[in-house]
Design an enzyme around this catalytic site. Sequence first.
Site, mmCIF file in Angstrom:
data_model
loop_
_atom_site.group_PDB
_atom_site.id
_atom_site.type_symbol
_atom_site.label_atom_id
_atom_site.label_comp_id
_atom_site.label_asym_id
_atom_site.label_seq_id
_atom_site.Cartn_x
_atom_site.Cartn_y
_atom_site.Cartn_z
ATOM 1 N N GLY A 61 0.727 -1.111 0.043
ATOM 2 C CA GLY A 61 -0.185 0.094 0.166
ATOM 3 C C GLY A 61 0.681 1.149 -0.026
ATOM 4 O O GLY A 61 2.085 1.226 0.394
ATOM 5 N N CYS A 88 4.898 -6.349 1.628
ATOM 6 C CA CYS A 88 5.602 -5.065 1.819
ATOM 7 C C CYS A 88 4.876 -4.061 2.880
ATOM 8 O O CYS A 88 5.162 -4.367 4.067
ATOM 9 C CB CYS A 88 5.354 -4.170 0.469
ATOM 10 S SG CYS A 88 6.350 -3.073 -0.021
ATOM 11 N N TYR A 89 3.792 -3.319 2.508
ATOM 12 C CA TYR A 89 3.037 -2.549 3.579
ATOM 13 C C TYR A 89 2.602 -3.752 4.512
ATOM 14 O O TYR A 89 2.745 -3.263 5.806
ATOM 15 C CB TYR A 89 2.016 -1.817 2.990
ATOM 16 C CG TYR A 89 1.071 -0.952 3.760
ATOM 17 C CD1 TYR A 89 1.846 0.149 4.373
ATOM 18 C CD2 TYR A 89 0.341 -1.517 4.845
ATOM 19 C CE1 TYR A 89 1.035 1.319 5.048
ATOM 20 C CE2 TYR A 89 -0.437 -0.808 5.797
ATOM 21 C CZ TYR A 89 0.298 0.634 5.888
ATOM 22 O OH TYR A 89 -0.734 1.138 7.097
ATOM 23 N N HIS A 175 7.390 -7.938 -3.742
ATOM 24 C CA HIS A 175 6.181 -8.279 -4.371
ATOM 25 C C HIS A 175 6.116 -9.375 -5.127
ATOM 26 O O HIS A 175 6.464 -9.645 -6.305
ATOM 27 C CB HIS A 175 5.534 -6.902 -5.176
ATOM 28 C CG HIS A 175 5.365 -5.694 -4.350
ATOM 29 N ND1 HIS A 175 4.008 -5.630 -3.959
ATOM 30 C CD2 HIS A 175 6.031 -4.851 -4.222
ATOM 31 C CE1 HIS A 175 3.833 -4.577 -3.336
ATOM 32 N NE2 HIS A 175 5.200 -3.856 -3.377
ATOM 33 N N GLU A 177 3.592 -10.974 -6.342
ATOM 34 C CA GLU A 177 2.611 -11.114 -7.230
ATOM 35 C C GLU A 177 2.913 -10.722 -8.533
ATOM 36 O O GLU A 177 2.288 -10.806 -9.552
ATOM 37 C CB GLU A 177 1.372 -10.511 -6.676
ATOM 38 C CG GLU A 177 1.370 -9.039 -6.298
ATOM 39 C CD GLU A 177 2.052 -8.352 -5.201
ATOM 40 O OE1 GLU A 177 3.046 -9.247 -4.611
ATOM 41 O OE2 GLU A 177 2.081 -7.310 -4.702
ATOM 42 N N ASP A 234 -19.034 -11.666 -22.105
ATOM 43 C CA ASP A 234 -19.488 -11.594 -20.956
ATOM 44 C C ASP A 234 -21.222 -11.866 -20.856
ATOM 45 O O ASP A 234 -21.490 -12.825 -20.258
ATOM 46 C CB ASP A 234 -19.231 -10.371 -20.250
ATOM 47 C CG ASP A 234 -17.846 -10.001 -20.324
ATOM 48 O OD1 ASP A 234 -17.126 -10.947 -20.576
ATOM 49 O OD2 ASP A 234 -17.539 -8.893 -20.072
ATOM 50 N N LYS A 380 -11.568 -12.238 -16.485
ATOM 51 C CA LYS A 380 -11.997 -12.298 -18.145
ATOM 52 C C LYS A 380 -11.522 -13.400 -18.517
ATOM 53 O O LYS A 380 -12.187 -14.196 -19.369
ATOM 54 C CB LYS A 380 -11.385 -11.261 -18.834
ATOM 55 C CG LYS A 380 -11.842 -11.010 -20.203
ATOM 56 C CD LYS A 380 -13.285 -10.221 -20.406
ATOM 57 C CE LYS A 380 -13.612 -10.137 -21.790
ATOM 58 N NZ LYS A 380 -14.782 -9.328 -21.885
#
Length: 524
Positions: A61, A88-89, A175, A177, A234, A380
Site C-alpha cells: 500500500g 511490503c506494507y 512483491h 505477485e 460476458d 476475464k
Amino acid sequence: MSVEQVSQVFDTILVLDFGSQYSHLITRRLREFNIYAEMLPCTQKIKDLAWKPTGVILSGGPYSVYAEDAPHVDPEVFNLDVPVLGICYGMQELAWLNGKQVARGEKREYGPSTLKVIDAACPLFKNVDHSTVWMSHGDKLIGLPNGFKVVATSDNSPYCGIAHESKPIYGLQFHPEVTHSAKGKELLKNFAVDICKATQNWTMENFIETEIKRIRTLVGPTAEVIGAVSGGVDSTVAAKLMTEAIGERFHAIMVDNGVLRLNEAENVKKNLGAGLGINLTVVDAADEFLDKLKGVTDPEKKRKLIGNTFIHVFEREAEKIKPKDGTDVEFLLQGTLYPDVIESISFKGPSQTIKTHHNVGGLLDNMKLKLIEPLRELFKDEVRHLGELLGIPHDLVWRHPFPGPGIAIRVLGEVTREQVAIARKADYIYIEEIRNAGLYGQISQAFACLLPVKSVGVMGDQRTYDQVIALRAIETTDFMTADWFPFPHEFLKKVAARIVNEVDGVARVTYDITSKPPATVEWE
Ligand code: GLN
C-alpha cells in the site's frame, strides 16, 4: 434455504487490500494454481465476514504504517488461527504491530533485487532461493519485530523475509505477485498450498456446478429472470449459464440499436438462440435510436442518448414478458466481472467512483428488480474458459470487446443511416482480413472509424470527393494503456485497396498509430 457464497464453498484466501496497485494480482496469481482468493478492503472487520478464510494476505500500500492516518488491520485476523502473509506494507504492518520498528529508509528501493534465503527450512521458500524479486518501497524495518526471525535477506534489505518463531505468520519486503519476481508465483503457492493447506479445487468445471446450484436456490422454483445480451463474451456466457440453470425462465433480450456491427442481430439470433438454446427476443429498435441521433455530433451526448434509449426500450420489452402465473419478472441478470468488483472495493479512499455498467443502475430502480451476477467472482480469462466449457463457439468466446454505443462513436460527427452503413462495411472487411491473416488473436481490439472529412481521389479517370476511413488496432493487457498493432505493410495495402474498391463513399484509408495514452482506444 440460504444461498452459499463462493467463498463458503471453496477454500478461500482472503487478500486484505491496503491500496497497492498490485493487490488484485495476488488474487489473480492464487487462482492460477486453482486456489480461490477474494480481495476485500483492509478496513474489513472479521466479525462481519460470513465465511472463514483458509489464510490471510495483507497487501502492499502507498501509506506509511507509522503515519497518523495510516490504515491498520483488524487485530481479529490474528485470532482466526490461520496463516498470515504480509507483503511490503503488509509486512511493515506486522512489524508495526509487534514493536513498531518501521521507519523511512535512506534510499528508496524500486526494481529488481536478489533474494537470499537464510533459513532453508522455512516452508515459504521451497524452491525459490536466489531468485530475482521486485521491490517497491521507501520505508523499511529497522529491527526485528518481537517474536520474529529473519528468514531471507537481499543486498539492500536485511529484513527481506521474516517469519514468526512459533506461529505461521510471514512477511516479505518484495512483491511476489508481480511477474518480475521470478519465483513469486511459486512462493504464493508455498504459502497457500503448503502452509495454509488450501485445496486446489478452484476450476471452472467445479464453478459451473456450484454456480448453477446457487442460481437455482437464489431464483427459486418459479421466478423469472431477464437480461440483456449484446453478442459479446460476458453477456453470452452469463446468459448461457442462466439457461443451464433455469432454462426458459431466463429471458434474454437483444436490442438492435441500429449501430451494431454488420449482420450482428442475425448472427446473435443464430448463435445464441438457435445455437446455444437461449430463450432470446431480438428487438428491432434501429429507427428509434437513429431518429434520436439525428443532428447529434457531441460524443458524450451520443453516449448518453444511446444509454437512456436503451433503458427505455429494454424496459418496454421486459414489460411484455409476463410469467405464466401472472407475477412480475423478479431478477435482472448482469454480466459484472471481478475487475469491476475490485475497482469498487479497492482501498483508495472516498474519492474513487464505482464503475457502473452503462445501463443497469436505472433499470434496477425503475423496475424494482433484484440483481443476479453469476460472473462477479471471475476474471476475464476465467469467463472465457467458462464459456468454452459451456460449449460457446471459440470465435465468440475470443471476440474483441465492442462498446455499448457501438458504431455511433465510430462514425465521427453526425450518425446517419448512410454513414453507419459505410463504417459497418469498412469494419467488416477489415475484421475479415484480420481473421484471414490469422492475426485476430494477437490483437486486443480492432475496428474502423469513419471520419467526417472529404478528400479528393481518382477512380476510373473520374475525380472523386469522398470520406476517409481510419483503421485502429491495439494490443493491451488491461485496456488502461495500449499500443498500436504493427501490421505488415502488405496487410494494410490489401485492406486499404479492398475498402476503397468495395465501399462506396470512401476515397482514402489511414492507419491510426497513436498509443493510449495520449489517445484513447475509441475515437469518441
Ligand atoms: N508505503 C510503504 C513503503 O513505501 C509500502 C510500499 C508498498 O507496499 N509497496 O515502504
